[in-house]
Design a protein around this motif. Structure first.
Motif, PDB file in Angstrom:
ATOM      1  N   ARG A  40       0.857  -1.182   0.000  1.00  0.00           N
ATOM      2  CA  ARG A  40       0.000   0.000   0.000  1.00  0.00           C
ATOM      3  C   ARG A  40       0.896   1.236   0.000  1.00  0.00           C
ATOM      4  NH1 ARG A  40      -5.068  -1.990   0.990  1.00  0.00           N
ATOM      5  NH2 ARG A  40      -5.992   0.083   1.029  1.00  0.00           N
ATOM      6  N   VAL A 217     -13.087   3.812  -3.335  1.00  0.00           N
ATOM      7  CA  VAL A 217     -12.127   2.748  -3.602  1.00  0.00           C
ATOM      8  C   VAL A 217     -12.359   2.275  -5.035  1.00  0.00           C
ATOM      9  CG1 VAL A 217     -11.317   0.443  -2.965  1.00  0.00           C
ATOM     10  CG2 VAL A 217     -12.040   2.053  -1.183  1.00  0.00           C
ATOM     11  N   HIS A 219     -11.463  -0.134  -7.681  1.00  0.00           N
ATOM     12  CA  HIS A 219     -10.847  -1.464  -7.752  1.00  0.00           C
ATOM     13  C   HIS A 219     -10.875  -1.963  -9.193  1.00  0.00           C
ATOM     14  CE1 HIS A 219     -10.307  -5.548  -5.504  1.00  0.00           C
ATOM     15  NE2 HIS A 219      -9.702  -5.575  -6.683  1.00  0.00           N
ATOM     16  N   VAL A 244      -7.168   0.283  -6.115  1.00  0.00           N
ATOM     17  CA  VAL A 244      -6.795  -1.080  -5.731  1.00  0.00           C
ATOM     18  C   VAL A 244      -6.655  -1.893  -7.003  1.00  0.00           C
ATOM     19  CG1 VAL A 244      -7.470  -3.157  -4.476  1.00  0.00           C
ATOM     20  CG2 VAL A 244      -7.982  -0.895  -3.515  1.00  0.00           C
ATOM     21  N   GLU A 246      -6.008  -5.469  -8.840  1.00  0.00           N
ATOM     22  CA  GLU A 246      -6.070  -6.923  -8.726  1.00  0.00           C
ATOM     23  C   GLU A 246      -4.965  -7.530  -9.591  1.00  0.00           C
ATOM     24  OE1 GLU A 246      -8.203 -10.095  -6.883  1.00  0.00           O
ATOM     25  OE2 GLU A 246      -8.202  -7.921  -6.622  1.00  0.00           O
ATOM     26  N   SER A 257     -12.892 -10.610  -3.895  1.00  0.00           N
ATOM     27  CA  SER A 257     -11.863  -9.569  -3.847  1.00  0.00           C
ATOM     28  C   SER A 257     -12.485  -8.181  -3.773  1.00  0.00           C
ATOM     29  CB  SER A 257     -10.940  -9.681  -5.062  1.00  0.00           C
ATOM     30  OG  SER A 257     -11.645  -9.461  -6.267  1.00  0.00           O
ATOM     31  N   SER A 261     -11.828  -5.508  -0.532  1.00  0.00           N
ATOM     32  CA  SER A 261     -11.203  -4.185  -0.680  1.00  0.00           C
ATOM     33  C   SER A 261     -12.136  -3.041  -0.312  1.00  0.00           C
ATOM     34  CB  SER A 261     -10.735  -3.991  -2.124  1.00  0.00           C
ATOM     35  OG  SER A 261     -11.846  -3.841  -3.004  1.00  0.00           O
TER      36      SER A 261
END
Length: 533
Positions: A40, A217, A219, A244, A246, A257, A261
């Motif tokens: 992160r 967020v 993703h 985020v 993957e 997932s 997240s």
């Protein structure tokens, strides 16, 4: 933070990566900006990485304007290299990790990359390269490897630790930030020169379409070497959100997932939605926090079914690497099956083969131009003739056949030229043909798309075998492996005595596409052939 606020905060002269990162780092500091696996990075952490790894680039001899090739999957080192290049003023060259042989040689040669950063798992891609014809001086290898390396290549070093931090280069909004290679036509892959300001506008337009807000967020299961995931990073940077990443798209692991997240926004390509719908409905499809997904190219029926099952609003859009997010719809204006309406900041026309505008309701090629400076690509690297051809008459010719209705909605119909799009990847039929024609038993070949059950294309090749040969589909598959991206390996083969041609000898691929699959077509999947990756 609203998109209008961003336009005011970042004036035309401020739309460079170092400037955007410095300002947002001061504002959001210890908030996460980037997450990948267990790694992160906060906003100020990304700036520290940019400063330190830019220092390492300087130690390696990389100057402003030099090209740095990055060939890695979704992992932190990719982002470290990308932001370091942006800070140093070097030009990153992200390369699809599936690139091999002819295509990879061309990309490295055309870009003139001095440094190659590559993941250890794909070092084998370098064995067939002619490094004597390349400008690569140094290779950084990400991850552990056994030391095996092409003896004819330049020196290979482990991916280093950051160096001493340095000040950002004096870059301007029009300076190139990255070169993205696209296989959108029948010829060689073209390197699209994307300036710093173009990514400001990618984030501005896409973020406002999706309604991205602070602390969102974002993703993505898409690869960082594609425009989509890069756009996502800049959305997070400018709107104060977290990206985020993957490792890869997984149907079986997708919902798990996303829930883990805390994703609020995600990104899907057309074929991914039918793949997710192919699974039995379950509680996990509602056990998430996602409100919206950017999902261009999804069939209308699949989009409606997906939203009903998951509660996620799927938003269409249109944008090429050369352009930007020029057409789109938000949650209130979405019309499934249509890309949306033209965004403010762009002009568009549907034209005939001579660039004459066509009336609403009549299909033709979509051409574009921007009213904001440097919100679109600068051209093709090292290919001035292709640049002039694509931007002729002061319009970007997208090569996409579209139609506009009386309400200003645009609908994609097909590609004007013979390209193939499979599982979200653009494939050059020309590059596939170059590999196939190299087989000693192939006399002639034509590669073209045929319809897929997943709403995109499958790759088909019609082969004229050499006289007296007993060429088989499996033999050609094994010939292709390792010489091209795995997703470009044809699924279907037809073996014929001749190809249809015009009077001047040009192969008439439209006749082959129209004929499509025949009772004699060989199908890799039906034959149970598994590709080696």
């Amino acid at each position: 933070m609203t998109s209008e606020y961003l336009k005011e905060k970042f004036g035309p002269e401020d739309r460079t990566f170092p400037n955007m990162l410095q300002r947002q780092s001061q504002k959001y500091g210890k908030q996460d900006l980037f997450a990948c696996g267990d790694a992160r990075l906060t906003f100020d952490g990304v700036q520290d990485v940019a400063e330190g790894y830019a220092g390492k680039l300087a130690e390696t001899g990389i100057e402003k304007g030099d090209r740095v090739a990055i060939m890695a999957s979704n992992r932190p080192e990719f982002m470290k290299a990308f932001v370091a290049c942006g800070w140093r003023g070097a030009i990153s060259v992200p390369i699809n990790v599936a690139s091999r042989g002819f295509q990879l040689q061309h990309i490295l040669s055309n870009s003139g990359a001095k440094l190659l950063i590559i993941e250890s798992d794909i070092l084998g891609a370098l064995y067939d390269l002619d490094f004597q014809a390349l400008q690569v001086e140094t290779i950084w290898v990400i991850g552990d490897h056994d030391g095996a390396f092409p003896s004819h290549g330049p020196r290979a070093l482990p991916f280093p630790e950051a160096g001493d931090p340095i000040e950002p280069a004096a870059v301007q909004p029009h300076d190139p930030l990255t070169i993205l290679y696209t296989s959108g036509t029948t010829g060689l892959s073209k390197g699209v020169i994307c300036p710093h300001a173009q990514f400001f506008w990618w984030a501005y337009y896409t973020g406002s379409q999706l309604g991205v807000v602070e602390k969102d967020v974002l993703h993505t299961p898409l690869p960082l070497f594609h425009t989509n995931a890069m756009n996502c990073f800049f959305q997070a940077l400018l709107f104060g959100a977290t990206q985020v990443v993957e490792p890869r798209f997984s149907v079986s692991n997708f919902w798990k997932s996303m829930k883990a997240s805390g994703a609020t926004v995600t990104y899907l390509l057309g074929a991914m939605v039918p793949m997710l719908l192919s699974r039995d409905p379950g509680e996990e499809e509602r056990g998430h926090s996602i409100r919206v997904a950017l999902s261009p190219g999804v069939p209308a029926s699949a989009a409606e079914a997906f939203s009903d099952r998951t509660g996620i609003i799927l938003l269409e859009g249109y944008g090429a690497t050369e352009s930007n997010a020029v057409i789109g719809a938000n949650a209130k204006t979405v019309r499934h099956g249509w890309a949306g309406q033209l965004r403010e900041g762009f002009e568009a026309q549907i034209v005939d083969e001579y660039d004459n505008p066509l009336p609403d309701g009549e299909a033709g090629e979509l051409v574009l131009r921007a009213t904001e400076p440097f919100s679109m690509a600068l051209g093709y690297f090292g290919m001035p003739e292709k640049t002039l051809e694509t931007w002729r008459n002061l319009w970007l010719h997208t090569g996409d056949r579209m139609v506009r209705d009386s309400d200003g909605y645009y609908r994609f119909i097909d590609r004007m030229k013979d390209s193939i799009r499979r599982r979200g990847e653009n494939i050059s039929s020309y590059e596939v043909e170059q590999v196939l024609i190299a087989h000693p038993d192939v006399e002639m070949v034509a590669v073209f798309p045929v319809a897929s059950e997943l709403a995109e294309d499958e790759v088909m090749a019609t082969i004229v075998p050499a006289s007296g040969s007993n060429l088989t589909g499996e033999e050609l598959i094994r010939h292709c492996e390792g010489k091209m991206s795995y997703f470009a390996v044809p699924r279907y083969f037809d073996f014929v005595g001749s190809l249809p041609r015009t009077e001047n000898g040009k192969v008439q691929k439209f006749k082959l596409r129209d004929r499509g699959l025949t009772p004699d077509t060989w199908d890799r999947e039906a034959a149970g052939i598994t590709l080696k990756r």
